[in-house]
Design an enzyme around this catalytic site. Structure first.
Site, short mmCIF file in Angstrom:
data_model
loop_
_atom_site.label_atom_id
_atom_site.label_comp_id
_atom_site.label_asym_id
_atom_site.label_seq_id
_atom_site.Cartn_x
_atom_site.Cartn_y
_atom_site.Cartn_z
N CYS A 1 23.45 18.01 -42.18
CA CYS A 1 23.04 18.66 -40.94
C CYS A 1 24.15 18.78 -39.88
O CYS A 1 24.97 19.68 -39.96
CB CYS A 1 21.81 17.98 -40.38
SG CYS A 1 20.90 19.04 -39.21
N LYS B 1 25.89 10.29 -43.33
CA LYS B 1 26.17 11.29 -42.31
C LYS B 1 27.20 10.77 -41.30
O LYS B 1 27.00 9.72 -40.69
CB LYS B 1 24.86 11.67 -41.62
CG LYS B 1 24.93 12.80 -40.62
CD LYS B 1 23.52 13.13 -40.16
CE LYS B 1 23.46 14.27 -39.16
NZ LYS B 1 22.07 14.58 -38.79
N GLU C 1 17.07 17.44 -45.41
CA GLU C 1 17.35 16.19 -44.72
C GLU C 1 16.05 15.45 -44.37
O GLU C 1 15.08 16.06 -43.90
CB GLU C 1 18.13 16.50 -43.43
CG GLU C 1 18.49 15.29 -42.59
CD GLU C 1 19.14 15.67 -41.27
OE1 GLU C 1 19.85 14.83 -40.71
OE2 GLU C 1 18.92 16.80 -40.78
#
Length: 300
Positions: A158, A121, A48
């Site tokens: 994440c 995300k 990331e």
């Protein structure tokens, strides 16, 4: 004529430390993609926000200058590498979508160099030293799976790791492997008491996604201690590495330690069929019973 998908292929995870030099980080990432391809990998995933140190340790409007468009410099450079090496690349990007609008994204680049899709995300944290809500708008593309030279794959990012819903919805779209580019580590003051449990929880929740959905899971993390100077920089984060690949029953087949590493593992799509026949969690879901439960719980 339909393109054939390999039943077995090698995945490569680039576990790397980041410098303050964005160009150097990209150069290092490109070299690692090339090394993974030379070792036989057909799918390579970067960590990331790999172009920079983890800037969300503090809130600083000047750091928006790190962002770039998609397509843009990172996806263009990695697209050329993907085409030359014949590998699928997951390229996490600090995406500048428009003036004042930014996302924490992962670009999917096929082995012919084409940008085949983008994931933004969905779950955005706001914790001490992880002030991501200051920088990133929540994803607006939903959970997605992408057709590539190695078959259908899905990527999340994440903080998405902690939510079973994202893994489920991506797997239900046919993703054979879920890839999680990551930047996670220990706060220095917490490591001695809580560090082992935190690391174990991180691995356990992702292994559970593999088991619940009967698919492969790969998580790739950065390494090294990073501390941002200036007001609000905090005590820093020790990124714990431990990038890993697990099979559809959550068995760890490869894992790194806490240094830079290239993690290589073979993905066998036949293992998905084997696990799902004997542990039919997808078949036995009760979707008719789930609707509205969260809403009732949150409003009672």
């Amino acid at each position: 004529m339909a393109r054939s998908v390999p039943l077995k292929y090698k995945v490569g995870l680039v576990q790397m430390a980041m410098s303050a030099d964005a160009a150097a980080n990209l150069k290092h990432a490109i070299a690692q993609v090339e090394e993974a391809a030379a070792a036989g990998a057909r799918l390579v995933c970067l960590p990331e926000l790999f172009r920079s140190r983890y800037f969300a340790q503090r809130e600083d409007a000047a750091l928006f200058d790190l962002a770039e468009p998609v397509p843009g410099p990172s996806t263009d450079a990695l697209g050329r590498v993907a085409k030359h090496a014949g590998v699928v690349v997951i390229a996490p990007v600090f995406e500048r979508r428009a003036a004042g609008l930014y996302h924490n994204s992962a670009a999917v680049i096929d082995a012919d160099g084409r940008l085949v899709g983008l994931y933004r995300k969905m779950h955005i944290p706001d914790d001490p030293a992880y002030y991501e809500k200051f920088y990133f708008a929540p994803g607006d593309l939903g959970f997605r799976a992408f057709d590539t030279r190695v078959g259908r794959i899905g990527t999340l990012v994440c903080w998405d790791q902690w939510y079973p819903e994202g893994a489920r919805l991506t797997a239900l779209q046919g993703a054979n492997i879920l890839l999680y580019p990551t930047a996670i580590g220990w706060h220095p003051a917490e490591k001695e008491q809580d560090g082992e449990q935190q690391l174990d929880a991180w691995k356990t929740i992702q292994r559970s996604h593999a088991i619940a959905n009967g698919c492969w899971v790969a998580a790739v993390n950065r390494v090294g201690f990073e501390q941002l100077g200036g007001p609000g920089g905090g005590a820093g984060i020790e990124f714990w590495g431990h990038s890993f690949v697990c099979d559809p029953f959550g068995v760890l087949v490869a894992e790194a330690a806490e240094d830079e590493a290239l993690v290589l593992a073979q993905v066998d799509l036949a293992r998905i069929e084997e696990v799902r026949r004997n542990w039919p969690f997808l078949r036995d879901r009760r979707t008719d019973a789930y609707g509205g439960i969260e809403h009732r719980f949150l409003t009672d």
